[in-house]
Design a protein around this motif. Structure first.
Motif, PDB file in Angstrom:
ATOM      1  N   ALA A 105       3.148 -15.032 -13.276  1.00  0.00           N
ATOM      2  CA  ALA A 105       2.484 -15.695 -14.407  1.00  0.00           C
ATOM      3  C   ALA A 105       3.244 -15.420 -15.697  1.00  0.00           C
ATOM      4  CB  ALA A 105       1.038 -15.223 -14.529  1.00  0.00           C
ATOM      5  N   ASP A 106       3.745 -14.184 -15.830  1.00  0.00           N
ATOM      6  CA  ASP A 106       4.500 -13.830 -17.035  1.00  0.00           C
ATOM      7  C   ASP A 106       5.784 -14.656 -17.137  1.00  0.00           C
ATOM      8  OD1 ASP A 106       2.554 -11.952 -17.662  1.00  0.00           O
ATOM      9  OD2 ASP A 106       3.685 -10.265 -16.826  1.00  0.00           O
ATOM     10  N   ALA A 107       6.447 -14.885 -16.004  1.00  0.00           N
ATOM     11  CA  ALA A 107       7.678 -15.682 -16.003  1.00  0.00           C
ATOM     12  C   ALA A 107       7.382 -17.119 -16.416  1.00  0.00           C
ATOM     13  CB  ALA A 107       8.341 -15.634 -14.635  1.00  0.00           C
ATOM     14  N   ALA A 108       6.294 -17.672 -15.923  1.00  0.00           N
ATOM     15  CA  ALA A 108       5.919 -19.048 -16.289  1.00  0.00           C
ATOM     16  C   ALA A 108       5.588 -19.137 -17.774  1.00  0.00           C
ATOM     17  CB  ALA A 108       4.738 -19.515 -15.446  1.00  0.00           C
ATOM     18  N   ALA A 109       4.842 -18.157 -18.278  1.00  0.00           N
ATOM     19  CA  ALA A 109       4.494 -18.144 -19.703  1.00  0.00           C
ATOM     20  C   ALA A 109       5.750 -17.997 -20.560  1.00  0.00           C
ATOM     21  CB  ALA A 109       3.509 -17.014 -19.999  1.00  0.00           C
ATOM     22  N   GLU A 164       8.750 -19.029 -19.870  1.00  0.00           N
ATOM     23  CA  GLU A 164       9.447 -20.316 -19.882  1.00  0.00           C
ATOM     24  C   GLU A 164       8.810 -21.265 -20.892  1.00  0.00           C
ATOM     25  OE1 GLU A 164      12.355 -21.122 -18.443  1.00  0.00           O
ATOM     26  OE2 GLU A 164      12.337 -18.999 -17.878  1.00  0.00           O
ATOM     27  N   GLU A 165       7.487 -21.289 -20.936  1.00  0.00           N
ATOM     28  CA  GLU A 165       6.786 -22.158 -21.896  1.00  0.00           C
ATOM     29  C   GLU A 165       7.070 -21.744 -23.333  1.00  0.00           C
ATOM     30  OE1 GLU A 165       2.608 -22.798 -21.199  1.00  0.00           O
ATOM     31  OE2 GLU A 165       2.945 -22.911 -19.027  1.00  0.00           O
ATOM     32  N   VAL A 166       7.015 -20.446 -23.587  1.00  0.00           N
ATOM     33  CA  VAL A 166       7.254 -19.960 -24.946  1.00  0.00           C
ATOM     34  C   VAL A 166       8.710 -20.207 -25.342  1.00  0.00           C
ATOM     35  CG1 VAL A 166       7.291 -17.900 -26.419  1.00  0.00           C
ATOM     36  CG2 VAL A 166       5.379 -18.281 -24.844  1.00  0.00           C
TER      37      VAL A 166
END
Length: 183
Positions: free
Chosen positions: A149-153, A155-157
């Motif tokens: 989840a941290d990796a996905a977040a 990428e968004e940031v």
């Protein structure tokens, strides 16, 4: 690889780390991009001294890591195809390293942008918001509990920051340049 992309990521990061510039590669790239996005003087020979706020620093070696970083970054920021990318730790690195790199990149960006624009840059409402968001990210103390989840977040940031930088560059560099052409 198109011309505007950053030079080979891992190779460039390794070379920049070996320079002992006082900044990590992420923060140095953020500083350069902030300086250029804020309308700092485009000068291949003096940018490093400007960004490091040390007029005694010598010009980067032609075709050295700093010179290649400058060339690629200026091309990306000027690209009409939105090719701008952040120089962050590679995707294969731990999410904590990549997140810390993004925070450092944002700190560098704010410093470089402030050097170029001063205390009260003429920004659109959207750019003021984007700059405030970059400042909040730069001041963040990240925690990592769910790597996926941290990796996905992250990428968004990162994508948000990329777009915010292009918006700020447009307000401070492209807009004034366009207005001068019209007059």
């Amino acid at each position: 690889m198109p011309d505007a992309q950053l030079p080979e990521h891992a190779e460039l990061v390794a070379e920049l780390q070996g320079l002992e510039a006082g900044l990590e590669p992420c923060e140095l790239h953020g500083s350069l991009c902030g300086y250029l996005s804020g309308g700092g003087k485009h000068d291949r020979r003096t940018w490093f001294a400007q960004v490091m706020a040390d007029p005694l620093l010598s010009a980067p070696d032609a075709e050295g890591a700093l010179d290649r970083l400058y060339s690629a970054s200026t091309r990306q920021l000027e690209s009409p195809d939105f090719e701008f990318e952040l120089l962050l730790p590679a995707e294969g690195r731990p999410v904590s390293e990549r997140g810390d790199g993004l925070v450092a990149w944002c700190r560098g960006f704010l410093g470089g942008f402030g050097l170029a624009t001063g205390a009260k840059p003429p920004l659109s409402e959207e750019s003021e918001e984007a700059l405030g968001d970059i400042a909040r990210i730069a001041a963040s103390d990240l925690s990592y509990e769910d790597p996926e989840a941290d990796a996905a977040a992250l990428e968004e940031v990162s994508e948000f920051i990329r777009v915010a930088v292009m918006l700020l560059h447009s307000d401070c560099v492209l807009g004034p340049r366009h207005r001068r052409k019209l007059n």
